[in-house]
Design a protein around this motif. Structure first.
Motif, PDB file in Angstrom:
ATOM      1  N   GLN A  73     141.433  90.132 117.167  1.00 36.10           N
ATOM      2  CA  GLN A  73     141.154  90.598 118.533  1.00 36.10           C
ATOM      3  C   GLN A  73     139.698  90.312 118.903  1.00 36.10           C
ATOM      4  O   GLN A  73     139.397  89.876 120.011  1.00 36.10           O
ATOM      5  CB  GLN A  73     141.432  92.095 118.601  1.00 36.10           C
ATOM      6  CG  GLN A  73     141.541  92.603 120.016  1.00 36.10           C
ATOM      7  CD  GLN A  73     141.715  94.118 120.040  1.00 36.10           C
ATOM      8  OE1 GLN A  73     141.915  94.747 119.000  1.00 36.10           O
ATOM      9  NE2 GLN A  73     141.618  94.684 121.220  1.00 36.10           N
ATOM     10  N   GLU A  76     139.118  86.658 120.077  1.00 32.98           N
ATOM     11  CA  GLU A  76     139.857  86.100 121.231  1.00 32.98           C
ATOM     12  C   GLU A  76     138.942  85.486 122.288  1.00 32.98           C
ATOM     13  O   GLU A  76     139.224  84.398 122.809  1.00 32.98           O
ATOM     14  CB  GLU A  76     140.740  87.185 121.862  1.00 32.98           C
ATOM     15  CG  GLU A  76     142.087  87.313 121.171  1.00 32.98           C
ATOM     16  CD  GLU A  76     142.852  88.538 121.629  1.00 32.98           C
ATOM     17  OE1 GLU A  76     142.538  89.091 122.704  1.00 32.98           O
ATOM     18  OE2 GLU A  76     143.769  88.953 120.884  1.00 32.98           O
ATOM     19  N   ALA A  79     138.001  81.607 122.199  1.00 31.40           N
ATOM     20  CA  ALA A  79     139.057  80.582 122.239  1.00 31.40           C
ATOM     21  C   ALA A  79     138.524  79.263 122.784  1.00 31.40           C
ATOM     22  O   ALA A  79     137.923  79.213 123.864  1.00 31.40           O
ATOM     23  CB  ALA A  79     140.223  81.080 123.091  1.00 31.40           C
ATOM     24  N   VAL A 107     141.603  80.457 116.718  1.00 33.63           N
ATOM     25  CA  VAL A 107     141.170  80.464 118.126  1.00 33.63           C
ATOM     26  C   VAL A 107     140.570  79.146 118.582  1.00 33.63           C
ATOM     27  O   VAL A 107     140.461  78.899 119.784  1.00 33.63           O
ATOM     28  CB  VAL A 107     140.180  81.617 118.453  1.00 33.63           C
ATOM     29  CG1 VAL A 107     140.856  82.957 118.334  1.00 33.63           C
ATOM     30  CG2 VAL A 107     138.912  81.536 117.636  1.00 33.63           C
TER      31      VAL A 107
END
Ligand SMILES: NC(=O)c1ccc[n+]([C@@H]2O[C@H](COP(=O)([O-])OP(=O)(O)OC[C@H]3O[C@@H](n4cnc5c(N)ncnc54)[C@H](OP(=O)(O)O)[C@@H]3O)[C@@H](O)[C@H]2O)c1
Length: 258
Positions: A73, A76, A79, A107
């Motif tokens: 998390q 993220e 990315a 990612v």
């Protein structure tokens, strides 16, 4: 190009910021205390990178925890960005560094891993004992190829400003030195003798376990035991990537202890 530097107040991060600035790359820094940095500053926790990563092209990433809980998390917001992660040689066996590397790969394809054997700054933990002239710790004959934090930073600057996507570098000092020899060189830097007092491994595990957790302490001490017979490797990646040889430990000791 703008690069987000995490751990910007830390040993490697501060040199990454300086090196990128010298190379003409814009930096944004993530800090927990706004008063510790100037320029493009985002205050926050590394586990919440959304604001800090907004609009940046690259990231110098470290993960300053002993477990990778919440890593997927947390990453993220990175990315598709260029990510240079300060990892460890032991990542190949998994552990927290292996878990973070795996999450980075998920990612982005534009990653570079800087796997260090050990940072020379670990020896700063001896500072209070150095003042007494005796370092009491286990496995003085464990030979480690610890690396100067400025060499890590030089590698990171190259990786962030050049083309090193998909590369895993082994980042070490120029030789594998016994821990007792490191202590002696710190004494040389200070101009006063520093000797080694061999601490029983079980005592060290109990002492370190109190602040690092029992499992981490056990693994660390057992790892040092293995380095008596089987020293850490010495890599030429610093020289190959940066164009200069890795800085020796005595230089590091003079910078930090004299
Ligand atoms: N020691 C080794 O031998 C070794 C070996 C392999 C890999 N590594 C990796 O190297 C890393 C340490 O790098 P370093 O020496 O450059 O750093 P460092 O000097 O240990 O400093 C840690 C940095 O992380 C920041 N930080 C800590 N917790 C944070 C949080 N929750 N949110 C945002 N920032 C936070 C600190 O900021 P503050 O100023 O706010 O405290 C500081 O800038 C370790 O985390 C480890 O993964 C170390």
């Amino acid at each position: 190009m703008t690069v987000l530097v995490t751990g910007a107040t830390g040993h490697t991060g501060r040199h990454v910021v300086a090196g990128l600035t010298d190379a003409g790359v814009n930096t944004r820094v993530l800090v927990r205390d706004r008063n510790k940095a100037r320029g493009d500053v985002v205050q926050g926790d590394i586990r919440n990178l959304a604001e800090a990563a907004e609009g940046v092209d690259g990231v110098y990433l470290l993960w300053p925890f002993f477990a990778a809980d919440g890593i997927e998390q947390a990453l993220e917001p990175l990315a598709g960005k260029k990510v240079v992660y300060l990892s460890a040689m032991s990542a190949e066996d998994g552990g927290v560094w292996g878990d973070v590397e795996a999450a980075v790969r998920k990612v982005t394809d534009d990653w570079t891993f800087l796997r260090v054997t050990g940072l020379a700054t670990n020896a700063l933990a001896w500072a209070p004992q150095v003042k007494t002239g005796v370092v009491r710790a286990p496995y003085g004959q464990a030979r480690r190829s610890v690396v100067h934090e400025r060499d890590v930073a030089d590698m990171a600057v190259e990786a962030l400003s050049g083309v090193h996507s998909g590369q895993i570098y082994l980042v070490t000092g120029p030789e594998a030195l016994a821990q007792a020899e490191q202590a002696r060189l710190i004494g040389d830097a200070l101009g006063t003798p520093v000797t080694w007092d061999e601490q029983p491994p079980e005592e060290a595990k109990a002492q370190m376990g109190a602040y690092l957790g029992a499992e981490f302490a056990r693994n660390a001490v057992d790892y040092w035991a293995s380095l008596v017979e089987d020293p850490e490797p010495v890599s030429l990646d610093v020289a190959r990537v940066t164009g200069h040889p890795a800085r020796p430990f005595d230089e590091w000791a003079r910078e930090h202890f004299s």
